[in-house]
Design an enzyme around this catalytic site. Sequence first.
Site, short mmCIF file in Angstrom:
data_model
loop_
_atom_site.label_atom_id
_atom_site.label_comp_id
_atom_site.label_asym_id
_atom_site.label_seq_id
_atom_site.Cartn_x
_atom_site.Cartn_y
_atom_site.Cartn_z
N TYR A 1 3.73 -14.31 -3.05
CA TYR A 1 3.84 -14.52 -1.96
C TYR A 1 4.20 -15.49 -1.36
CZ TYR A 1 3.05 -9.13 -3.04
OH TYR A 1 2.99 -7.68 -3.67
N SER B 1 5.90 -0.51 -1.11
CA SER B 1 7.38 -0.30 -0.46
C SER B 1 6.94 1.38 -0.39
CB SER B 1 8.29 0.05 -0.77
OG SER B 1 9.35 -0.25 -0.04
N LEU C 1 7.68 2.58 2.82
CA LEU C 1 8.58 3.52 3.69
C LEU C 1 10.06 2.66 3.54
CD1 LEU C 1 7.15 2.04 6.82
CD2 LEU C 1 7.47 4.09 5.99
N GLY D 1 11.18 -0.59 4.47
CA GLY D 1 11.78 0.15 6.13
C GLY D 1 13.00 0.55 6.68
N LEU E 1 12.66 3.74 6.16
CA LEU E 1 12.18 5.41 6.51
C LEU E 1 12.15 5.26 7.95
CD1 LEU E 1 10.13 6.46 2.78
CD2 LEU E 1 12.38 7.85 4.11
N GLY F 1 13.97 4.47 9.94
CA GLY F 1 14.12 4.67 10.91
C GLY F 1 16.16 3.41 11.17
N LYS F 2 15.19 2.43 11.23
CA LYS F 2 16.02 1.33 11.88
C LYS F 2 17.08 0.41 11.48
CE LYS F 2 12.96 -2.33 9.39
NZ LYS F 2 12.02 -3.38 10.09
#
Length: 349
Positions: free
Chosen positions: A54, A238, A240, A243, A245, A247-248
């Site tokens: 990372y 992960s 989401l 990301g 989930l 909705g963005k």
Amino acid sequence: MKFNTLGRTGITVSEICLGTMTWGGDQNDQADGFEQMDYAVEAGVNFFDTAELYPVTPLSAETQGATESIIGEWMKARANRDKIVVATKISGPGRPYIRGGAAINRKEIEDALAQSLKRLKTDYIDLYQLHWPNRGHYHFRQIWNYHPEKQPPKAEILDNMLECLETLDEAVKAGKIRAVGLSNETAWGTMQFLDLAEKRDLPRMASVQNEYNLLYRAHDLDYAELSHHEKVGLLSYSPLAAGLLSGKYLNGQKPAGSRAAINGDLGGRFQPLQEPAVAAYVDIARRHGLDPSAMALAWCLTKPFMTSVIIGATTMEQLKINLSAADLDLSNDVRQEIAAVIRRYPMPI
């Protein structure tokens, strides 16, 4: 904040783990990382996950290792190393800018561990994980290219696993590691590590860090059985779906500064098949007055095999929403509606 035991280690970790993979890249700098860690600890989080790889936005030789360095600087500044459970990982083969892209073996573990300890400014790592297996796997959207029949002979695989466990054992005995775990592993691979550890009195894998969310639930099958009987809990990354989930990204949107705006397809997740499923989950959340991200995370927390859900945020607003999942008790109506969507869209990513 609730706490769970990490495998059979006796180490207690918060059910929400702070993921850190954007710190030191294009999305978050050191000041952002410090602010997130301070807030998370205040909210009851004691578990941070990182990796020598990372940050990932973007992956590069120039920034590799920066995330560990940020965590190390923060622990030094706050003088709180003994209060934080730190998990990091050695990269698997294929990244040429990390020790030439070599496979995981004795030499690579020794070198990687020494570098991680230095960047983290600590004498020990609480959970040291193998980021992905040498032989290949089905994670990272590689299901369609997963061919175990093309892997090296079993004896060769087991010899390498034994070498890794013996090296990790030496590090444990030297006080450099408290516990060991896997990431992006399979049920078969996990059982081989457990079998070798039992037969040779070597460190036992305490956890597996694999992707798990409403759109990707491979862990519900063979791994759930393994987790139950062998006490190898899931650290879900992960949760989401990068990301999705939240909705963005609905209707093809890619907000400025978001992960999709930087790496395009969210590691293969950002494709048409996920859109109707995401829209259905977001609709459930909004009709019940819930934040879609908090609902998705709270659902993950209901799973009996879950040791900790690894959240990630690039803004403080996102972090606060994600942490709120710890206090969210989903109603039976919400759970039933989620189950109906799962049946309609079994695994769209």
